[in-house]
Design a protein around this motif. Sequence first.
Motif, PDB file in Angstrom:
ATOM      1  N   LEU A  33     -53.512  14.812  28.951  1.00 22.75           N
ATOM      2  CA  LEU A  33     -54.586  14.869  29.014  1.00 22.75           C
ATOM      3  C   LEU A  33     -55.154  13.666  30.117  1.00 22.75           C
ATOM      4  CD1 LEU A  33     -56.273  15.408  25.745  1.00 22.75           C
ATOM      5  CD2 LEU A  33     -55.835  16.993  27.312  1.00 22.75           C
ATOM      6  N   MET A  34     -54.772  12.334  30.046  1.00 22.09           N
ATOM      7  CA  MET A  34     -54.692  11.368  31.127  1.00 22.09           C
ATOM      8  C   MET A  34     -54.172  11.741  32.302  1.00 22.09           C
ATOM      9  SD  MET A  34     -53.347   8.398  28.548  1.00 22.09           S
ATOM     10  CE  MET A  34     -53.213   6.644  30.095  1.00 22.09           C
ATOM     11  N   ARG A  37     -56.778  14.246  34.101  1.00 20.14           N
ATOM     12  CA  ARG A  37     -58.048  13.281  34.047  1.00 20.14           C
ATOM     13  C   ARG A  37     -58.600  13.490  35.484  1.00 20.14           C
ATOM     14  NH1 ARG A  37     -61.401   9.937  30.638  1.00 20.14           N
ATOM     15  NH2 ARG A  37     -63.319   9.816  31.903  1.00 20.14           N
ATOM     16  N   PRO A  38     -59.259  13.910  36.549  1.00 18.06           N
ATOM     17  CA  PRO A  38     -59.087  13.039  37.956  1.00 18.06           C
ATOM     18  C   PRO A  38     -59.346  11.670  37.567  1.00 18.06           C
ATOM     19  CG  PRO A  38     -60.949  14.760  37.166  1.00 18.06           C
ATOM     20  CD  PRO A  38     -60.569  14.780  36.533  1.00 18.06           C
TER      21      PRO A  38
END
Length: 50
Positions: A33-34, A37-38
Motif C-alpha cells: 500500500l505504501m 500510493r503516490p
Amino acid sequence: MTPADDAYVNRQFVELGALCTEVGHDPDEVRELMVARPPAAGQRAVTSRV
C-alpha cells in the motif's frame, strides 16, 4: 550516530514489522500500500524495497 541520536531515533520511530504485529496488520500488505500510493508533494518516490 551518537548515543543521543540513537536514543532519539528509538523514542521517535518504530519498525514497520513491529508496528504491524502490534496492531494486527500484515507488514507485506502495508508495504504494498505504501509503494502504490503516490508520493506527497515534495517527496521522492520510493523505488526500492529495503
